[in-house]
Design an enzyme around this catalytic site. Structure first.
Site, PDB file in Angstrom:
ATOM      1  N   LYS A  77      20.656  49.755  72.467  1.00  0.00           N
ATOM      2  CA  LYS A  77      20.252  48.348  72.505  1.00  0.00           C
ATOM      3  C   LYS A  77      20.221  47.879  73.961  1.00  0.00           C
ATOM      4  O   LYS A  77      21.123  48.196  74.742  1.00  0.00           O
ATOM      5  CB  LYS A  77      21.250  47.522  71.681  1.00  0.00           C
ATOM      6  N   SER A 151      21.059  40.711  65.976  1.00  0.00           N
ATOM      7  CA  SER A 151      20.193  40.851  67.133  1.00  0.00           C
ATOM      8  C   SER A 151      19.803  42.296  67.440  1.00  0.00           C
ATOM      9  O   SER A 151      18.926  42.549  68.264  1.00  0.00           O
ATOM     10  CB  SER A 151      20.868  40.251  68.365  1.00  0.00           C
ATOM     11  N   SER A 175      25.422  40.894  64.235  1.00  0.00           N
ATOM     12  CA  SER A 175      24.212  41.463  64.811  1.00  0.00           C
ATOM     13  C   SER A 175      24.001  42.942  64.531  1.00  0.00           C
ATOM     14  O   SER A 175      22.892  43.443  64.696  1.00  0.00           O
ATOM     15  CB  SER A 175      24.205  41.251  66.328  1.00  0.00           C
TER      16      SER A 175
END
Length: 592
Positions: A77, A151, A175
């Protein structure tokens, strides 16, 4: 290539294949899927660099090194540092190139994993939906009209689409768990401090966790073995203190606290998950979620918003236009929070934690829906704050209350999107939750996931018809002319009454929900959204289109009627359906 960590690592370690061969195949998959979802990656590492890293793994294996992740391709990420590759946190004006990698990344590469690139995310990890990025919005792999969850959006899609074997995400408020649920993955959110956050762009630094998104629990366990452990460079790192649990009693919400926001499919799938948990031999104990939800409210409606502001303050002061509008609205809110409010929030959280810690005397773990529903990307963009908040209903409290969590699949809706449950335990029950997740999945015996949406699924609606639109009836052409597809000939739940309306030529039925009703024969058709819309506008009053519950508990759109429709009408419920009634009208007197 089977994208399971242990399978790849074993094959490379035993030299049945090479890390180079594995990475070449991953590169091909990434290139092919780019045409489907170009928003998965923010930065892809160039092929030559990735292949050179794979060659180094092969050389280490040949030299006799034992590498638990030999040749395993993974994604990172893009709020987690990888040396020499930009970290953007989905904000181009924030981007920098780190000299060193995050501790977790270093540990993975040392174990033989091969980084393929940096994935997309909700900007500054502020969001649970995946649409808050200037690099585009990754979508659910099974139906690209719907959000991927965030996210950790790109990381979830990269794993679910089969581009990498696992991916690093982060989780402050859900997330890593929400995108796992929507894409049918395992989402392991470790205890705070179990995995180092050194090299992570903070969202709320005191709450942030690096997480893993994987296809299997065993893959998540393997990654945890590699990366867990104290890191002296991280002020929030803690030595691991493994804590066992025997899930004899599993906490579930009281019925009135099971909120699905009208998503009947999610409600039905959660009930099935509870049945599977009960089948493991555990007792399901209803608990009061009120203190958990009060703690959750502190994250966005309380002083912890100021921690997000602190993380982004230099950019917020100097380049406020660099922010996604929804993210900026959130982080700006922390400016007005006072030190007094911060301490008051800490005091209230301490009191709530004392209450919730006592909960572990009643239950061994919790099993909650991961998210109450899912939204289309267009819906999320139309109401980005409110709908995003809905997605965190069952996740926001976990880090505040120092809990561990494991998101696991619990089935798929008719539209293909995933639904999941999250097993939650006290701090340091991470390994016990993995074991409990395996037990649950064995009992659940879930069907395989839907096919990956590579063409762009057409949005469809299921419609139950009860009268003149049945096959062979006078108005059936209104369905066939719209290319409606018969899904099932079935019955409603036993809670409807059927009437033949008075003074109606040709005869028309009226279906009314009633506690003393019966099961009524219906046919269920599937139409695309545009066709459904054109059909609905032709439905004359007092008939209407509402929601009809079928015999299997599922809810579809269907013909219902206003109360005035039964004035003077004949109750034909006992006949069981409209065909039987029409048969009575067409019989000759001698046959009656």
């Amino acid at each position: 290539m089977t994208l399971e960590v242990a399978t790849i690592a074993a094959a490379v370690s035993q030299r049945e294949t090479s890390a180079v061969a594995v990475v070449r195949e991953a590169l091909a998959r990434i290139r092919d899927y780019h045409a489907v979802q170009p928003a998965v990656w923010i930065t892809r590492i160039d092929d030559d660099t990735v292949l050179a890293a794979a060659e180094q793994v092969d050389a280490r294996v040949a030299a006799g090194e034992r590498l638990p992740l030999a040749g395993v391709p993974f994604a990172i990420k893009d709020n987690i540092d990888l040396a020499g590759v930009p970290t953007t946190a989905a904000c181009p004006d924030f981007a920098y190139v780190p000299d060193t990698s995050a501790t977790v990344v270093d540990r993975l590469i040392a174990a033989g994993a091969v980084a393929m690139g940096k994935t997309n995310l909700d900007q500054f990890a502020t969001g649970l939906n995946g649409t808050r990025s200037p690099y585009g919005a990754p979508a659910c792999v099974f139906n690209r009209a719907y959000v991927s969850g965030g996210s950790s959006s790109g990381s979830a899609v990269a794993v679910a689409a089969g581009l990498v074997a696992f991916a690093l995400g982060t989780d402050t408020a859900g997330s890593g768990r929400v995108p796992a649920a929507f894409n049918g993955l395992i989402g392991m959110k470790p205890t705070k401090g179990r995995w180092s956050t050194s090299g992570l762009v903070p969202a709320c630094r005191s709450l942030d966790c690096v997480t893993v998104l994987a296809r299997t629990i065993d893959d998540a366990r393997t990654v945890d073995r590699v990366v867990a452990g104290f890191d002296p460079t991280d002020a929030f790192s803690r030595p691991c203190e493994e804590r066992g649990l025997s899930p004899r009693a599993i906490g579930i919400p009281r019925p009135e606290q099971r909120i699905f926001l009208g998503d009947s499919a999610a409600e039905r799938l959660y009930e099935r998950a509870l049945a599977a948990l009960a089948a493991t031999g555990a007792d399901l104990v209803e608990i009061d979620l009120t203190p958990l939800r009060e703690a959750a409210a502190l994250l966005y409606d309380g002083p912890w918003v100021a921690e997000r502001t602190a993380a982004a303050l230099p950019l917020l002061d100097n380049h406020p236009q660099a922010f996604d509008p929804s993210v900026r609205a959130i982080v700006e809110g922390g400016r007005s929070i006072t030190g007094v409010e911060v301490f008051e929030g800490q005091y209230r959280l301490a009191a709530l934690k004392q209450i919730t810690d006592a909960m572990w005397d009643q239950v061994d773990l919790l099993a909650l829906p991961t998210a109450p529903t899912i939204y289309r990307i267009a819906e999320m963009r139309a109401a980005p704050i409110a709908l995003n908040s809905n997605l965190g209903l069952y996740t926001n409290f976990v880090n505040l209350l120092d809990m561990a969590a494991l998101a696991v699949p619990a089935g798929w809706r008719d539209n293909g999107t995933g639904f999941g449950v999250t097993l939650i335990g006290p701090a340091w029950t991470d390994l016990a939750l993995l074991a409990a997740g395996e037990t649950y999945l064995a009992a659940a015996a879930l069907p395989p996931p839907p096919a990956i949406d590579s063409e762009g699924l057409m949005e469809t609606v299921k419609l139950a018809v009860v009268g003149a639109h049945l096959e062979g009836m006078p108005l059936h052409w209104q369905l066939t002319s719209r290319n409606a597809r018969l899904v099932a000939a079935t019955h409603t739940a036993p809670s409807y009454r059927l009437y033949a309306m008075a003074n109606s030529t040709p005869p028309k039925p009226a279906l009314i929900h009633a506690a003393d009703g019966a099961a009524i024969a219906v046919e269920v058709y599937e139409l695309d959204v545009a066709a459904f819309g054109s059909f609905v506008v032709e439905v004359p009053a007092p008939l209407a289109i509402g929601s009809v519950t079928l015999a299997d508990g599922s809810v579809v759109k269907g013909f219902v009627a206003e109360p005035r429709a039964i004035d003077g009408a004949e109750d034909i419920t006992a006949l069981g359906g409209w065909r039987s009634y029409i048969d009575t009208l067409t019989r000759t007197p001698s046959s009656l």
